[in-house]
Scaffold this motif. Sequence first.
Motif, mmCIF file in Angstrom:
data_model
loop_
_atom_site.group_PDB
_atom_site.id
_atom_site.type_symbol
_atom_site.label_atom_id
_atom_site.label_comp_id
_atom_site.label_asym_id
_atom_site.label_seq_id
_atom_site.Cartn_x
_atom_site.Cartn_y
_atom_site.Cartn_z
ATOM 1 N N THR A 1 63.610 43.844 83.608
ATOM 2 C CA THR A 1 64.870 44.873 83.292
ATOM 3 C C THR A 1 65.152 45.603 84.235
ATOM 4 N N GLU B 1 68.548 48.222 85.476
ATOM 5 C CA GLU B 1 69.621 48.846 85.029
ATOM 6 C C GLU B 1 70.785 49.104 86.213
ATOM 7 N N LEU C 1 73.411 50.920 87.709
ATOM 8 C CA LEU C 1 74.053 52.434 87.516
ATOM 9 C C LEU C 1 74.959 52.528 88.723
ATOM 10 N N ASP D 1 76.582 57.656 86.743
ATOM 11 C CA ASP D 1 75.141 57.298 86.072
ATOM 12 C C ASP D 1 74.204 58.051 86.633
#
Length: 437
Positions: free
Chosen positions: A122, A124, A126, A130
């Motif tokens: 996983t 992310e 950004l 963010d």
Amino acid sequence: MLNAEVVVVGAGMFGAAAAKYLARGGADVLVIGPGGQSPSHGAPASLAPFGAHHDEARIVRRLGWDRVWGTLDTRSADRMRALEAESGIGFLTECGALALMGKGVRDRTAEMLRLAGAAGVTVEELSGTDLGRDFPDLALPPVAGGVDGLLERQSAGYLNPRLLVRAQLRLAAAAGARLVNGQVATVDKNPSPAGRWLAQGTAADGTAVHARAEQVVVATGALANQSGALPTGVRLDLHAYTEPNLLFEVPAGQLERFRDLPTVVVVDPEDRGNDNLSVYLLPPVRYPDGKWYVRTGPGMQPLVRELRTAEEMLAWCAGGTIGAEQARFLAAMTRTLIPALEPVSVRPSCCVVDKTPTRHPYIGPLGEDDGLFVAVGGNGHGARGSDEIGRLAATLVLGGQWDFPLPREVFAPVPAPAPRVSGADRPPYLTPPFGLC
């Protein structure tokens, strides 16, 4: 005289992992390498203490620059918690890992994310907004065109490489491997009928070491060509470079503020010489002096210098002094990334990084059926993939089935070509983008 089926030369991250898997595979294993001492500036009399694991932190992530490193890193990271439990030694800090990728390599970024997703990792994505929300004390570097933020929160952060080596050697010994704290000076064909190879050197107590074996694994990292661990006349296309680091002592009043930062890598794809902004940064890490330091190092700028001889390596590592240009660059990038940091002190740390022309580690035999293998070539980020690198080396030595998703030829050792002319064009691995540290 010591006798073994396999002698592992080098007790660093690759050698310790290989010894563990060899012993678990049923081989009679003898490991010869330094016993984990830390170098003190100005004191050492040999190259032995200068393994890549003599520091407090190396970045851990599963997002790889390519499929090779992504797979090595993911397989190793997935085993780290089990390794800690089995050995009783904790070495992993999960603070997260952030890559700030220049937008000029978005095709590469997309492929990295695709490979990570296929591996179940996983990551992310950004935006600048963010990043400002999640990490308000972290500023974005002025990479041309901006950066994309890629964050791993799980199984990512940093490991203590000395404790990782200690854990691997403990498990190797538990599986039956024998350990000799010392340094190998020569490895050559054995003239006697007993064993094909003879490794000779000196133990830490000053006594001579003579070891015969059917097979040898050379895992001496950047020192492979300078340490005497390869037979006379054998050299690898492996190059060692200075890696200047700065350690920024974090004041007690700012420690809690910065402790939750992730590790950070900046990938600047622009080839602008020493103005390239590629760096790595570790959040506050506690060192043996009891103080906490933020550590910053280069991605791989041209300001690094090749170390061609043992004397040059010794002078660099033992001297403890980095160049003024190097220090200015690292200090400026640290101020850019953590502008609120007010360090109590700043001190240099001299590391060595090795590079292969393939950009991948060398894992495999040298020559045909003569029992000499190597496991070297971390390319500046071998720590987090070291367990899998050691496992693959052991698989080849033991004649097991190759079970890596890419062919073993990817890791084939490359013999050294004719020496490069001083001042010649930079090799491709010194040309941006440099990849993930």
